[in-house]
Design a protein around this motif. Structure first.
Motif, short mmCIF file in Angstrom:
data_model
loop_
_atom_site.label_atom_id
_atom_site.label_comp_id
_atom_site.label_asym_id
_atom_site.label_seq_id
_atom_site.Cartn_x
_atom_site.Cartn_y
_atom_site.Cartn_z
N ILE A 51 0.77 -1.23 0.00
CA ILE A 51 0.06 0.07 0.20
C ILE A 51 0.88 1.28 0.14
CG2 ILE A 51 -1.63 1.45 1.25
CD1 ILE A 51 -3.04 -1.35 2.11
N ILE A 52 1.79 1.33 0.67
CA ILE A 52 2.78 2.56 0.89
C ILE A 52 3.36 2.87 -0.32
CG2 ILE A 52 4.60 3.48 2.13
CD1 ILE A 52 3.73 2.39 4.76
N SER A 53 4.01 1.52 -0.75
CA SER A 53 4.72 1.77 -2.13
C SER A 53 3.85 2.17 -3.20
CB SER A 53 5.52 0.53 -2.61
OG SER A 53 6.35 -0.11 -1.60
N ASN A 54 2.65 1.65 -3.34
CA ASN A 54 1.56 2.01 -4.23
C ASN A 54 1.26 3.44 -4.41
OD1 ASN A 54 -0.05 1.06 -6.51
ND2 ASN A 54 -1.89 1.75 -5.25
N VAL A 55 0.81 4.09 -3.16
CA VAL A 55 0.71 5.49 -2.85
C VAL A 55 1.80 6.21 -3.42
CG1 VAL A 55 -0.07 7.10 -1.33
CG2 VAL A 55 -0.92 4.91 -0.98
N ILE A 56 3.08 5.90 -2.82
CA ILE A 56 4.25 6.80 -3.24
C ILE A 56 4.51 6.78 -4.89
CG2 ILE A 56 6.73 7.00 -3.11
CD1 ILE A 56 6.41 6.16 -0.24
N TRP A 58 2.09 6.10 -7.02
CA TRP A 58 1.17 6.94 -7.51
C TRP A 58 1.35 8.49 -7.71
CZ3 TRP A 58 -2.07 10.82 -5.21
CH2 TRP A 58 -3.33 11.21 -6.03
N ILE A 59 1.76 8.99 -6.48
CA ILE A 59 2.12 10.45 -6.45
C ILE A 59 3.09 10.72 -7.75
CG2 ILE A 59 3.49 12.51 -5.06
CD1 ILE A 59 2.44 10.96 -2.45
N PHE A 60 4.16 10.31 -7.76
CA PHE A 60 5.22 10.39 -9.00
C PHE A 60 4.32 10.13 -10.22
CE2 PHE A 60 8.31 9.37 -5.68
CZ PHE A 60 9.51 10.30 -5.93
N ALA A 61 3.65 9.07 -10.50
CA ALA A 61 2.83 9.22 -11.65
C ALA A 61 1.81 10.19 -11.94
CB ALA A 61 2.33 7.66 -11.77
N VAL A 62 1.05 10.73 -10.85
CA VAL A 62 0.09 11.87 -11.07
C VAL A 62 0.72 12.93 -11.51
CG1 VAL A 62 -1.31 13.19 -9.82
CG2 VAL A 62 -1.59 10.62 -9.70
N ILE A 63 2.13 13.43 -10.97
CA ILE A 63 2.80 14.65 -11.24
C ILE A 63 3.21 14.47 -12.85
CG2 ILE A 63 4.63 15.89 -10.98
CD1 ILE A 63 4.50 15.22 -7.98
N LEU A 99 -7.09 5.69 -7.66
CA LEU A 99 -6.09 5.11 -6.89
C LEU A 99 -6.72 4.28 -5.67
CD1 LEU A 99 -3.18 5.06 -5.18
CD2 LEU A 99 -4.00 7.00 -4.03
N LEU A 100 -7.78 4.55 -5.52
CA LEU A 100 -8.61 3.86 -4.36
C LEU A 100 -8.99 2.30 -4.98
CD1 LEU A 100 -10.78 6.68 -2.44
CD2 LEU A 100 -8.82 5.29 -1.59
N ILE A 101 -9.49 2.55 -6.29
CA ILE A 101 -9.82 1.20 -6.88
C ILE A 101 -8.57 0.50 -7.30
CG2 ILE A 101 -10.52 0.32 -9.13
CD1 ILE A 101 -12.27 2.96 -9.45
N GLU A 102 -7.39 0.97 -7.59
CA GLU A 102 -6.10 0.05 -7.78
C GLU A 102 -5.65 -0.38 -6.36
OE1 GLU A 102 -1.92 0.70 -9.71
OE2 GLU A 102 -2.77 2.57 -8.83
#
Length: 165
Positions: A51-56, A58-63, A99-102
């Protein structure tokens, strides 16, 4: 060759979205793998690491995705504060939904198949990436970067019916 150029020009948003979507996916996968590996080396394993790796990641990918979508895919050239904040707000909101879905799918798969199997985790990451790319395109095309002059297809069709009874 000119037919290919015509097709690319006609479907620029789809072609460029797929190209930058692949690039965004690579950014997400690479950062996901890096953080999974980094956190595992510090002894963090299991669902929390996923979960933590996915959220981090995600931040890089969204930017990365916001910049490429705004400038090259949907060619939104407005940088006035109101438009920019609308685009950022709706873009991040839509990406939070996906992100929540993923994350839900990844956590559910980790629960079902075991969280320490990195092969299954990466297969699930690939599957969720496909779902997320499709949903993000729909949100971006129809809501976030929709040109003010563009009318929804339903509006155009209903106007045609009213004009030609």
């Amino acid at each position: 060759m000119s037919k290919i150029k015509e097709l690319i020009k006609k479907h620029w948003d789809i072609v460029s979205y797929l190209f930058f979507g692949v690039c965004t996916t690579i950014v997400g996968w690479v950062t996901y793998w890096l953080f999974m590996t980094l956190f595992s080396s510090f002894g963090m394993n299991g669902e929390l690491n996923i979960i933590i790796s996915n959220v981090i990641s995600w931040i890089f990918a969204v930017i990365f995705a916001f910049i490429t979508n705004k400038l090259w895919v949907f060619r939104s050239k407005s940088f006035d504060a109101k438009t920019l904040w609308y685009e950022i707000g709706t873009f991040v909101s839509a990406r939070l939904v996906t992100l929540l879905i993923e994350t839900g799918i990844l956590a559910g798969a980790a629960f079902l198949f075991g969280s320490d199997n990195n092969v299954i985790n990466m297969i699930m990451k690939i599957i969720t990436s496909i779902i997320v790319v499709l949903l993000n395109y729909i949100f971006s095309k129809l809501i976030i970067f929709r040109k003010k002059g563009e009318k929804k297809e339903e509006e155009k069709n209903s106007e045609k019916v009213l004009e030609n009874p």
